[in-house]
Design an enzyme around this catalytic site. Structure first.
Site, PDB file in Angstrom:
ATOM      1  N   GLU A  41      38.643  -3.785  26.247  1.00 19.36           N
ATOM      2  CA  GLU A  41      38.989  -2.948  27.397  1.00 19.36           C
ATOM      3  C   GLU A  41      37.954  -3.095  28.511  1.00 19.36           C
ATOM      4  OE1 GLU A  41      41.337   0.794  25.431  1.00 19.36           O
ATOM      5  OE2 GLU A  41      39.173   0.949  25.415  1.00 19.36           O
ATOM      6  N   GLY A  67      30.312  -3.040  23.511  1.00 16.37           N
ATOM      7  CA  GLY A  67      29.329  -4.014  23.057  1.00 16.37           C
ATOM      8  C   GLY A  67      27.941  -3.814  23.618  1.00 16.37           C
ATOM      9  N   GLU A  68      27.004  -4.556  23.056  1.00 17.42           N
ATOM     10  CA  GLU A  68      25.613  -4.509  23.496  1.00 17.42           C
ATOM     11  C   GLU A  68      25.307  -5.835  24.211  1.00 17.42           C
ATOM     12  OE1 GLU A  68      22.971  -2.606  23.920  1.00 17.42           O
ATOM     13  OE2 GLU A  68      21.808  -4.377  24.429  1.00 17.42           O
ATOM     14  N   CYS A  96      31.211  -3.470  18.528  1.00 17.95           N
ATOM     15  CA  CYS A  96      29.752  -3.394  18.662  1.00 17.95           C
ATOM     16  C   CYS A  96      29.159  -3.149  17.277  1.00 17.95           C
ATOM     17  CB  CYS A  96      29.372  -2.244  19.593  1.00 17.95           C
ATOM     18  SG  CYS A  96      27.582  -2.095  19.874  1.00 17.95           S
ATOM     19  N   CYS A 149      32.496   6.691  29.739  1.00 21.56           N
ATOM     20  CA  CYS A 149      31.382   6.116  28.982  1.00 21.56           C
ATOM     21  C   CYS A 149      31.518   6.455  27.509  1.00 21.56           C
ATOM     22  CB  CYS A 149      30.049   6.703  29.419  1.00 21.56           C
ATOM     23  SG  CYS A 149      29.655   6.428  31.110  1.00 21.56           S
ATOM     24  N   CYS A 190      25.902   3.558  17.188  1.00 25.57           N
ATOM     25  CA  CYS A 190      25.442   4.793  17.852  1.00 25.57           C
ATOM     26  C   CYS A 190      26.458   5.890  17.502  1.00 25.57           C
ATOM     27  CB  CYS A 190      25.367   4.617  19.364  1.00 25.57           C
ATOM     28  SG  CYS A 190      24.146   3.388  19.868  1.00 25.57           S
ATOM     29  N   ASN A 193      30.946  12.627  26.624  1.00 27.40           N
ATOM     30  CA  ASN A 193      32.414  12.599  26.626  1.00 27.40           C
ATOM     31  C   ASN A 193      32.890  12.627  25.184  1.00 27.40           C
ATOM     32  OD1 ASN A 193      32.696  12.164  29.517  1.00 27.40           O
ATOM     33  ND2 ASN A 193      31.816  10.145  29.102  1.00 27.40           N
ATOM     34  N   CYS A 217      33.689  -1.892  35.014  1.00 29.90           N
ATOM     35  CA  CYS A 217      32.850  -1.785  33.823  1.00 29.90           C
ATOM     36  C   CYS A 217      33.353  -2.828  32.819  1.00 29.90           C
ATOM     37  CB  CYS A 217      32.986  -0.360  33.286  1.00 29.90           C
ATOM     38  SG  CYS A 217      32.095  -0.086  31.769  1.00 29.90           S
ATOM     39  N   SER A 238      19.704   2.846  27.767  1.00 35.06           N
ATOM     40  CA  SER A 238      20.349   4.042  27.220  1.00 35.06           C
ATOM     41  C   SER A 238      19.352   4.710  26.276  1.00 35.06           C
ATOM     42  CB  SER A 238      21.628   3.654  26.472  1.00 35.06           C
ATOM     43  OG  SER A 238      22.521   3.049  27.369  1.00 35.06           O
ATOM     44  N   LEU A 239      18.707   5.753  26.750  1.00 35.99           N
ATOM     45  CA  LEU A 239      17.629   6.375  25.971  1.00 35.99           C
ATOM     46  C   LEU A 239      18.208   7.417  24.992  1.00 35.99           C
ATOM     47  CD1 LEU A 239      14.485   6.445  25.753  1.00 35.99           C
ATOM     48  CD2 LEU A 239      14.564   8.406  27.294  1.00 35.99           C
TER      49      LEU A 239
HETATM   50  N1  SAH Z   1      25.373  -0.968  24.511  1.00 38.38           N
HETATM   51  C1  SAH Z   1      24.979  -0.798  25.883  1.00 38.38           C
HETATM   52  C2  SAH Z   1      26.146  -0.915  26.815  1.00 38.38           C
HETATM   53  C3  SAH Z   1      27.199   0.171  26.653  1.00 38.38           C
HETATM   54  S1  SAH Z   1      26.901   1.252  27.911  1.00 38.38           S
HETATM   55  C4  SAH Z   1      24.236   0.515  26.039  1.00 38.38           C
HETATM   56  O1  SAH Z   1      24.297   1.338  25.140  1.00 38.38           O
HETATM   57  O2  SAH Z   1      23.565   0.693  27.043  1.00 38.38           O
HETATM   58  C5  SAH Z   1      27.626   2.679  27.424  1.00 38.38           C
HETATM   59  C6  SAH Z   1      26.878   3.876  27.986  1.00 38.38           C
HETATM   60  O3  SAH Z   1      27.645   5.017  27.642  1.00 38.38           O
HETATM   61  C7  SAH Z   1      25.513   4.026  27.345  1.00 38.38           C
HETATM   62  O4  SAH Z   1      24.587   4.559  28.250  1.00 38.38           O
HETATM   63  C8  SAH Z   1      25.808   5.050  26.256  1.00 38.38           C
HETATM   64  O5  SAH Z   1      24.656   5.756  25.892  1.00 38.38           O
HETATM   65  C9  SAH Z   1      26.845   5.903  26.919  1.00 38.38           C
HETATM   66  N2  SAH Z   1      27.713   6.600  25.960  1.00 38.38           N
HETATM   67  C10 SAH Z   1      28.057   6.202  24.725  1.00 38.38           C
HETATM   68  N3  SAH Z   1      28.871   7.115  24.154  1.00 38.38           N
HETATM   69  C11 SAH Z   1      29.039   8.097  25.059  1.00 38.38           C
HETATM   70  C12 SAH Z   1      29.790   9.306  25.071  1.00 38.38           C
HETATM   71  N4  SAH Z   1      30.537   9.669  24.035  1.00 38.38           N
HETATM   72  N5  SAH Z   1      29.727  10.081  26.177  1.00 38.38           N
HETATM   73  C13 SAH Z   1      29.004   9.700  27.246  1.00 38.38           C
HETATM   74  N6  SAH Z   1      28.306   8.568  27.309  1.00 38.38           N
HETATM   75  C14 SAH Z   1      28.318   7.781  26.221  1.00 38.38           C
END
Ligand code: SAH
Length: 355
Positions: free
Chosen positions: A91, A158-159, A111, A332, A115, A289, A104, A213-214
């Site tokens: 997607e 994905g990462e 992935c 996200c 997480c 979300n 995006c 993404s911290l």
């Molecule tokens: N793997 C990479 C690229 C994906 S970016 C990364 O993690 O940075 C996806 C972004 O959405 C990241 O900042 C992640 O922390 C955030 N994200 C993941 N799950 C989410 C959720 N349920 N609600 C809001 N943000 C989320």
């Protein structure tokens, strides 16, 4: 077959020479694909009929096929479901915001990083995308939208740092002045924080923006939410980011998905503020979300405001990103393509990858 969508102008010039043609034909092919959006070689009328025939037999323009487009009822964002040539599905999301039109992009089918708050993680990893499949998402969305795309974020499935070469190559193609010519500061690569890759990225001097993404400000919580932290912990990420700042002089973005009762306690804010003080960055707060089957909670406006204010006293560059497209699972962390499992074997189930 050579997929020309994922090739740089330099590679296309070499390819033309291999076909016994002048090398500048490669540049023409590049601009047909990326500037004119050609989907077939027959469109490429500045090339001789003979060359077009040769291309038909030796090359493809592997655009991922759009099989569904869902439009949000709340915002104008749209989610695109693609089928790749091997049948796998991914997607991408189109996010309009005034004059800014962002896409995006996904970098992997699924992935491997697991997480806990992310829907893509539930898929596990099937495979990396090729550079052509990454650029192809953007070309296809651009075609549907019919307007110039201004910004690109590698924040889909994905990462990106686990598919480093293809992502960097795709970003360079998207940025190329003979192609879509999207500015390097309008292209953002987001990572969970693979310290070795952040260092490599800094040392190689790529011009694109970087986001981390911290999501947690101490190792105990981050280990639990993002298992990759057991390999690349906070200190390793922070020192890689310091290295990035030193080498590039560029500011990066820290993203923090705010989950009520999980990582929004006053002590989380204090720790986060401590980390941010050390870094040359801005902070993006993303209210969580919801994804199905997970216990995390989206903060309400008051909870968000409380956290925001605690952070703001330490860091002035804080923005809140209310993700678009929640109603269509395009926000996200909500990207997830169905029906993979029965047709394909995962290369790696939800483990934390090898890097
Ligand atoms: N793997 C990479 C690229 C994906 S970016 C990364 O993690 O940075 C996806 C972004 O959405 C990241 O900042 C992640 O922390 C955030 N994200 C993941 N799950 C989410 C959720 N349920 N609600 C809001 N943000 C989320």
């Amino acid at each position: 077959m050579n997929d020309l969508t994922g090739m740089t102008p330099e590679e296309l010039r070499d390819f033309s020479t291999e076909l016994g043609e002048k090398s500048f034909r490669g540049g023409q092919i590049f601009s047909w694909i990326h500037q004119h959006g050609s989907e077939s070689f027959t469109d490429m009328t500045t090339l001789s009929k003979e060359l077009r025939r040769k291309l038909e037999s030796k090359a493809t323009l592997q655009a991922p096929e759009v099989i569904d487009v869902t439009e949000s009822g709340e915002t104008a964002s749209r989610k695109f479901l693609f089928r790749l040539t091997d049948g796998m599905k991914i997607e991408s999301v189109f996010l309009p915001d005034g004059k800014r039109r962002t896409v995006c992009l996904s970098s992997q089918v699924g992935c491997p990083l697991d997480c806990k708050f992310c829907a893509t993680a539930k898929m596990g990893l099937f495979r990396n995308l090729t550079s052509g499949e990454i650029v192809g998402q953007l070309l296809a969305v651009g075609r549907e939208i019919g307007k110039r795309i201004t910004n690109v974020v590698f924040m889909g499935m994905g990462e990106p740092m686990l598919n480093y070469d293809n992502v960097i190559k795709a970003a360079s193609i998207i940025h190329h002045p003979e192609g879509l010519n999207i500015g390097s500061r309008k292209i953002t690569i987001s990572t969970v924080g693979m310290a070795n890759r952040i260092r490599q990225y800094a040392d190689e001097g790529h011009p694109f923006k970087l986001a981390l993404s911290l999501n947690a400000a101490d190792d105990v919580l981050r280990d639990r939410l993002m298992p990759i932290n057991t390999k690349h912990n906070l200190e390793a990420c922070i020192s890689a980011l310091d290295h990035y700042s030193e080498r590039t002089g560029k500011r990066f973005t820290v993203e923090y998905v705010l989950m009520a009762g999980t990582n929004d306690r006053p002590e989380d804010a204090t720790r986060l503020a401590g980390i941010l003080k050390r870094l040359d960055c801005k902070l993006n707060l993303i209210p969580y979300n919801p994804i199905s089957g997970e216990p995390f909670k989206r903060p309400n406006r008051d909870q968000l405001k409380r956290f925001y204010e605690l952070i703001y006293s330490a860091k002035r560059t804080v923005t809140v990103r209310w993700s678009q497209g929640k109603d269509i699972n395009a926000a996200c962390g909500q990207l997830h393509a169905e029906n993979q499992r029965k047709n394909f074997r995962k290369v790696k189930s939800k483990s934390i990858g090898s890097q």
